[in-house]
Design an enzyme around this catalytic site. Structure first.
Site, PDB file in Angstrom:
ATOM      1  N   CYS A   1       0.868  -1.173   0.000  1.00 24.12           N
ATOM      2  CA  CYS A   1       0.000   0.000   0.000  1.00 24.12           C
ATOM      3  C   CYS A   1       0.909   1.229   0.000  1.00 24.12           C
ATOM      4  CB  CYS A   1      -0.991  -0.011   1.163  1.00 24.12           C
ATOM      5  SG  CYS A   1      -0.278   0.149   2.814  1.00 24.12           S
TER       6      CYS A   1
ATOM      7  N   ASN B   1       2.495   1.574   4.142  1.00 29.89           N
ATOM      8  CA  ASN B   1       2.733   0.313   4.855  1.00 29.89           C
ATOM      9  C   ASN B   1       2.395   0.416   6.341  1.00 29.89           C
ATOM     10  OD1 ASN B   1       5.508  -1.905   5.551  1.00 29.89           O
ATOM     11  ND2 ASN B   1       3.456  -2.475   4.970  1.00 29.89           N
TER      12      ASN B   1
ATOM     13  N   CYS C   1      -1.408   0.765   7.162  1.00 24.61           N
ATOM     14  CA  CYS C   1      -2.835   0.453   7.319  1.00 24.61           C
ATOM     15  C   CYS C   1      -3.226  -0.842   6.600  1.00 24.61           C
ATOM     16  CB  CYS C   1      -3.700   1.609   6.805  1.00 24.61           C
ATOM     17  SG  CYS C   1      -3.569   3.129   7.763  1.00 24.61           S
ATOM     18  N   ARG C   2      -3.344  -0.771   5.283  1.00 15.56           N
ATOM     19  CA  ARG C   2      -3.883  -1.904   4.524  1.00 15.56           C
ATOM     20  C   ARG C   2      -2.919  -3.073   4.389  1.00 15.56           C
ATOM     21  NH1 ARG C   2      -5.333   1.626  -0.589  1.00 15.56           N
ATOM     22  NH2 ARG C   2      -3.443   2.647   0.187  1.00 15.56           N
ATOM     23  N   SER C   3      -1.708  -2.808   3.940  1.00 20.67           N
ATOM     24  CA  SER C   3      -0.795  -3.937   3.688  1.00 20.67           C
ATOM     25  C   SER C   3      -0.379  -4.669   4.964  1.00 20.67           C
ATOM     26  CB  SER C   3       0.406  -3.509   2.840  1.00 20.67           C
ATOM     27  OG  SER C   3       1.133  -2.462   3.431  1.00 20.67           O
TER      28      SER C   3
ATOM     29  N   ASP D   1      -8.192   3.282   1.283  1.00 21.18           N
ATOM     30  CA  ASP D   1      -7.269   3.638   2.356  1.00 21.18           C
ATOM     31  C   ASP D   1      -8.096   4.193   3.523  1.00 21.18           C
ATOM     32  OD1 ASP D   1      -5.262   4.523   4.029  1.00 21.18           O
ATOM     33  OD2 ASP D   1      -4.178   5.595   2.456  1.00 21.18           O
TER      34      ASP D   1
END
Length: 166
Positions: free
Chosen positions: A10, A13, A15-17, A124
């Protein structure tokens, strides 16, 4: 089964990943296949390098029995494109950023295409509230479960509380 290496990407690095990394590691462990997978995450930007995931990502993962607090943000490196079988970007902007720096043989895919088969971007959640993190968790769990099934790992062999969103 051949060892499979997957890198989630993301922007920062945090939140999402990291959530995707934690979810997939958890599912792989539940299936008893930890030795068959290498799972990591990175960001296209280095603003948060060395920092833990966003506190809201940590809390969301924790609510579902997954601990991502030991992860640390890092920026993608040139060697990642050779070291990972599959690089899964969370949105089209990250796919484009990766395509600019990757060698032609890199296997970069949109998570929404490869894992969800919907073509959607994973939004995001950084500027939103807890509901956004839960939504992202749900989409990532669905995609990671589907990805494992595609790779031949039966979801039915997994147990635990990751199959529901509380």
């Amino acid at each position: 089964m051949k060892r499979i290496s997957i890198l989630f990407v993301c922007m920062g690095n945090i939140c999402r990943s990291p959530l995707a990394e934690g979810i997939l590691r958890h599912l792989v462990a539940e299936a008893g296949l930890t030795g068959q997978f290498t799972v990591d995450s990175a960001g296209t930007g280095g603003w948060h390098e060395g920092e833990p995931p966003d506190r809201r990502s940590i809390a969301t993962a924790q609510r579902h029995g997954i601990d991502i607090s030991a992860q640390r943000a890092r920026r993608i490196r040139p060697g990642d494109f050779r070291g990972f079988d599959l690089v899964l970007a969370m949105d089209r902007d990250n796919v484009a950023a990766l395509a600019e720096i990757a060698p032609p043989e890199a296997n970069i895919r949109l998570f929404g295409d490869a894992a969800l088969r919907t073509g959607e971007d994973i939004p995001d959640p950084y500027y939103g509230g807890p509901d956004g993190f839960e939504l992202v968790y749900t989409r990532l769990l669905t995609g990671c479960s589907s990805l494992l099934e595609t790779l031949g790992v039966e979801r039915a062999s997994c147990s635990g509380n990751t199959s529901s969103v509380r």
